[in-house]
Design a protein around this motif. Structure first.
Motif, short mmCIF file in Angstrom:
data_model
loop_
_atom_site.label_atom_id
_atom_site.label_comp_id
_atom_site.label_asym_id
_atom_site.label_seq_id
_atom_site.Cartn_x
_atom_site.Cartn_y
_atom_site.Cartn_z
N ALA A 178 -6.73 38.59 -26.83
CA ALA A 178 -6.36 39.35 -25.46
C ALA A 178 -6.55 40.79 -25.78
N LEU A 179 -6.11 41.36 -26.96
CA LEU A 179 -6.26 42.67 -26.89
C LEU A 179 -7.71 43.13 -27.29
N ARG A 180 -8.37 42.33 -28.02
CA ARG A 180 -9.91 42.56 -28.34
C ARG A 180 -10.42 42.66 -27.01
N GLY A 181 -10.29 41.67 -26.16
CA GLY A 181 -11.00 41.54 -25.07
C GLY A 181 -10.61 42.73 -24.12
N ARG A 182 -9.61 43.44 -24.24
CA ARG A 182 -9.10 44.42 -23.52
C ARG A 182 -9.94 45.74 -23.91
N PHE A 183 -10.12 45.82 -25.06
CA PHE A 183 -10.51 46.96 -25.71
C PHE A 183 -11.86 47.19 -26.58
N HIS A 184 -12.32 46.15 -27.05
CA HIS A 184 -13.24 45.89 -27.81
C HIS A 184 -14.56 45.87 -27.06
N LYS A 185 -15.47 46.48 -27.47
CA LYS A 185 -16.73 46.51 -26.51
C LYS A 185 -17.56 45.09 -26.66
N ASP A 186 -17.27 44.41 -27.80
CA ASP A 186 -17.77 43.14 -28.02
C ASP A 186 -17.20 41.89 -27.50
N HIS A 187 -16.03 42.04 -26.93
CA HIS A 187 -15.14 41.04 -26.71
C HIS A 187 -14.76 41.35 -25.20
N LEU A 188 -15.08 42.00 -24.33
CA LEU A 188 -14.51 42.42 -22.89
C LEU A 188 -14.39 41.34 -22.11
N ASP A 189 -12.89 41.30 -21.60
CA ASP A 189 -12.56 40.32 -20.72
C ASP A 189 -12.99 40.38 -19.36
N GLY A 190 -13.83 41.26 -18.76
CA GLY A 190 -14.02 41.55 -17.41
C GLY A 190 -13.19 42.18 -16.43
N THR A 191 -11.98 42.60 -16.96
CA THR A 191 -11.17 43.49 -16.26
C THR A 191 -11.65 44.88 -16.34
N ARG A 192 -10.97 45.56 -15.35
CA ARG A 192 -11.44 47.10 -15.23
C ARG A 192 -10.40 48.00 -16.20
N MET A 193 -9.44 47.12 -17.09
CA MET A 193 -8.70 47.92 -17.65
C MET A 193 -9.15 47.98 -19.23
N THR A 194 -10.26 48.62 -19.25
CA THR A 194 -10.87 48.90 -20.69
C THR A 194 -10.32 49.97 -21.48
N TRP A 195 -10.93 50.38 -22.40
CA TRP A 195 -10.52 51.28 -23.44
C TRP A 195 -10.82 52.74 -22.78
N ASP A 196 -11.85 52.85 -22.20
CA ASP A 196 -12.14 54.03 -21.33
C ASP A 196 -11.15 54.12 -20.15
N ALA A 197 -10.81 53.17 -19.54
CA ALA A 197 -9.79 53.18 -18.38
C ALA A 197 -8.43 53.44 -19.05
N HIS A 198 -8.12 53.15 -20.06
CA HIS A 198 -7.02 53.50 -20.98
C HIS A 198 -6.89 55.01 -21.00
N ARG A 199 -8.22 55.36 -21.60
CA ARG A 199 -8.14 56.87 -22.25
C ARG A 199 -7.88 57.85 -20.86
N TRP A 200 -8.61 57.40 -19.74
CA TRP A 200 -8.70 58.16 -18.70
C TRP A 200 -7.10 58.13 -18.12
N THR A 201 -6.64 56.95 -18.08
CA THR A 201 -5.24 57.09 -17.61
C THR A 201 -4.32 57.98 -18.29
N ARG A 202 -4.46 57.90 -19.58
CA ARG A 202 -3.45 58.85 -20.49
C ARG A 202 -3.82 60.34 -20.20
N PHE A 203 -5.19 60.42 -20.10
CA PHE A 203 -5.64 61.99 -19.76
C PHE A 203 -5.31 62.55 -18.28
N ARG A 204 -5.56 61.57 -17.21
CA ARG A 204 -4.76 62.02 -16.06
C ARG A 204 -3.20 62.15 -15.93
N SER A 205 -2.54 61.46 -16.63
CA SER A 205 -1.10 61.69 -16.65
C SER A 205 -0.81 62.95 -17.59
N THR A 206 -1.52 63.05 -18.41
CA THR A 206 -1.01 64.31 -19.48
C THR A 206 -1.23 65.54 -18.72
#
Length: 705
Positions: free
Chosen positions: A589-617
């Motif tokens: 599940a973690l690989r499917g969320r964050f690794h480019k070779d195993h994406l699970d199709g949700t919008r909650m990707t590694w880039d989305a995570h980075r942007w969320t942290r940046f926006r909050s920061t």
């Protein structure tokens, strides 16, 4: 093959740790681990992960596959005892063995009737001292035999004889049990005495004409035999906890082999062996020395391992390795808790600290007072096994780990330090060098001595069972994965074994820790309420973080049902295999969320995570800079010194003066730059708007753990 980097944080849970090996193995296929942390069972997983990553840097690429097989071994059956290897790791001491056996029986899967009979058997036959309870009944039976059955006599005389015999029997039992039971027998004897007195004052015989029928004395003798033994057995059993557990460092198991292990490996030596093998330091390797934090930090890229422990003496959590340098260990105590080569390693490096000639007389005098205890080595020389063992000391199951230190609020310690420091100013270098050795008689040396006290370290989960925040950065360079364990009082459907939030709005929902089933309007049980109170005190910080965007999206939750994980040491191989599979699914599940070779199709990707942290920061920084600027301009009261005055004053005076005078001008310039930056932010509309991720995190100053 090039791999990405990641951090990993794992929750505590005693036997629930069987979840982690397969998860670690799966993640290792795509990631190298940079920062690793865990609590309790999660600390075991963190330590073996760090060892395996260290081994990988040394060319042992297959070690993560070996790590993944640990769950299979834990679910296997011991050939000597026919019990699970997981259970065999926890070997009770001789004094605590009956209590441990009862605890395992009560949390096992047997029916209520079987548990009741088993508990009765354990309690009644746990101690030879219980047979002292037969003494009153035997003595009374002897009195009855001497008088004979059916003797013609006045009813008063037999009654007095029986009463006197009962009193004598109770008195003898009181003395014997008191001497042999170390206080426990006194309570048994006192209870028996009260019981006998009550019975002796009652009617002792029944008269039928001129014949006295000895019915009641015989019944009394038989009752005393049974009641005396049961009462003595129960009291001896209950007395084991206060008598044996403190002497066994407040645990039923030390983590080391005992006669109750059947020759199977115990927890701490087994873990030490796994760490060494995974790191490529088996018994036949060129360097079999215990793996230390310095070893981990010495590879490229460096590995940062942290575990949580709780110092109950200080009432607070600590991170291992410690920042503090004033802790000592007792080699004799550690010999009961750790393998011989680990203790030898600690002793060697502790003696090096004591022998350091550059130490002040004050420090050497402290070493002298601490003897035979030695300084705990600094992080570079600290074995990582110690970090796991100090984190997983589950209260009363696995013994606490004692370290020693000085209470500097005790004026006697401060007085001793001052006396030795003053004395040392007038001594030669040769005399100063001898101070730390307590065998040296030093002429004119102060009589004052420091007063060492024990610091008791127990389960890290008492204060933080899921330190998901440990490796956070405002803007992450790589993901920090977290594996959470959630317990349910029901059977878990395998389709819901592993869950991750699928949207940020879903992640805002708090977890529910119910005292009754969902939809049940009854209040639940008193025990359930008490358990939830303890859980709230223990996990409120961790649970609060689980709803914050930038945290919740990187957590895989492994759901455990009735009889799974926790204190269930007698899980079946099938149950352990199921939980291990849950760990593997969590990694997927973690690989499917964050690794480019195993994406699970949700919008909650590694880039989305980075942007969320940046926006909050950005929003948090704007808020904090505004507060800083407002406080700088408005000191709070007209008579307070301005910050410009304080900056100038710190050139020469203040508790923490500037290291260089030029820092004063740098401070004023920095504040002016912040003022200009805030003006630009305000002119551009700012970052703190209605679309900032909520709940919004806060930036606060706090001391390190």
């Amino acid at each position: 093959m090039a791999r990405h980097r990641c951090d990993l944080v794992m929750k505590g849970g005693i036997t629930s740790g069987v979840v982690f090996p397969r998860a670690i193995e799966k993640l290792s296929k795509d990631y190298d681990f940079r920062n690793i942390a865990g609590t309790s069972a999660g600390a075991i997983a963190a330590v073996v992960t760090a060892a395996a990553q260290y081994g990988r840097t040394a060319g042992h690429g297959e070690n993560f596959e070996q790590l993944g097989e640990l769950s299979t071994w834990l679910g296997g059956t011991s050939k000597t005892t026919q019990r699970s290897n997981l259970l065999q790791l926890f070997q009770p001491t001789d004094g605590s063995a009956p209590v441990f056996k009862l605890a395992m029986l009560l949390i096992g899967k047997s029916g209520q009737a079987a548990k009741g009979l088993g508990a009765l058997r354990v309690v009644l036959f746990s101690s030879p001292r219980a047979f002292l309870g037969l003494v009153p009944g035997l003595l009374l039976a002897g009195v009855i035999a001497l008088l004979g059955r059916g003797a013609a006599a006045d009813a008063v005389l037999p009654a007095l004889v029986v009463a006197l015999g009962s009193a004598i029997a109770a008195g003898l039992f009181f003395v014997l049990a008191g001497l042999l039971g170390r206080g426990t027998g006194v309570r048994v004897g006192l209870g028996t005495l009260v019981l006998l007195t009550g019975w002796s004052l009652g009617p002792q015989a029944l008269a039928d004409g001129d014949t006295v029928t000895w019915v009641l004395p015989e019944v009394l003798a038989l009752t005393l035999l049974l009641a005396g033994y049961v009462l003595s057995a129960v009291t001896c059993f209950v007395g084991r906890l206060p008598r044996h557990v403190p002497s066994d460092l407040f645990g039923m198991c030390l983590g080391m082999p005992t006669s109750h292990g059947g020759g199977d490996p115990a927890l701490t030596p087994w873990l030490h062996e796994q760490v060494q093998l995974l790191a490529g330091r088996g018994p036949t390797s060129e360097n079999p020395a215990p793996v230390t934090f310095g070893d981990l930090r010495g590879v490229e890229p460096p590995i940062n391992l942290r575990t949580m422990t709780t110092c109950v003496t200080h009432g607070r959590p600590y991170l291992i390795p410690f920042e503090q340098r004033d802790m000592f260990f007792d080699p004799a105590e550690f010999a009961r808790l750790f393998p011989a080569d680990v203790v030898e390693h600690l002793v060697i490096h502790g003696k090096k600290i004591v022998a350091n000639p550059r130490r002040s007389v004050r420090s050497k005098a402290m070493f002298r007072s601490m003897h035979p205890r030695l300084p705990l080595p600094a992080a570079h020389d600290l074995p990582i096994l110690l970090a796991a063992r100090m984190s997983l000391s589950f209260p009363f199951l696995l013994s606490a780990v004692p370290l020693w230190s000085l209470d500097w609020t005790d004026k006697r310690n401060s007085k001793a330090s001052s006396a030795w420091q003053s004395w040392g100013k007038d001594q030669t270098d040769e005399t100063k060098a001898k101070v730390a050795n307590p065998a040296n008689a030093l002429e004119g040396a102060p009589k004052e001595r420091h007063r060492p006290e024990a610091l008791w370290f127990s389960d890290g989960g008492l204060s933080s069972n899921f330190p998901v925040h440990l490796f956070d950065q405002m803007i992450p360079k790589w993901p920090t994965f977290a594996i959470n364990l959630r317990y349910h009082a029901r059977t878990i459907d395998e389709a819901e074994r592993v869950t991750m939030v699928k949207s940020y709005s879903e992640g805002k929902n708090p977890s529910w820790f119910r005292m009754a089933d969902a939809g049940d309007e009854t209040p639940g049980s008193l025990g359930g309420f008490a358990g939830k109170l303890i859980g709230a005190m223990q996990n409120w910080v961790d649970n609060t973080l689980l709803t914050v965007p930038g945290y919740t999206d990187r957590i895989a939750h492994v759901n455990l049902g009735t009889g799974e994980g926790g204190l269930n040491l007698e899980m079946t191989p099938a149950q352990i295999e199921t939980l291990a599979g849950g760990g593997a699914a969590a990694a997927e599940a973690l690989r499917g969320r964050f690794h480019k070779d195993h994406l699970d199709g949700t919008r909650m990707t590694w880039d989305a995570h980075r942007w969320t942290r940046f926006r909050s920061t950005l929003a948090v920084l704007q808020t904090q800079l505004q507060k800083l600027q407002e406080a700088y301009v408005d000191t709070g009261a007209p008579w307070d010194a301005t910050w410009d005055d304080l900056i100038e004053r710190a050139k020469t005076e203040s508790p923490y003066p500037w290291h260089e005078v030029a820092q004063a001008d740098l401070a004023r310039g920095t504040i002016n730059d912040i003022r200009d930056l805030l003006s630009k932010i305000a002119a551009g509309g700012g970052f703190d708007d209605e679309r900032v991720p909520k709940p919004r995190p806060e930036l606060q100053l706090r001391p390190p753990l």
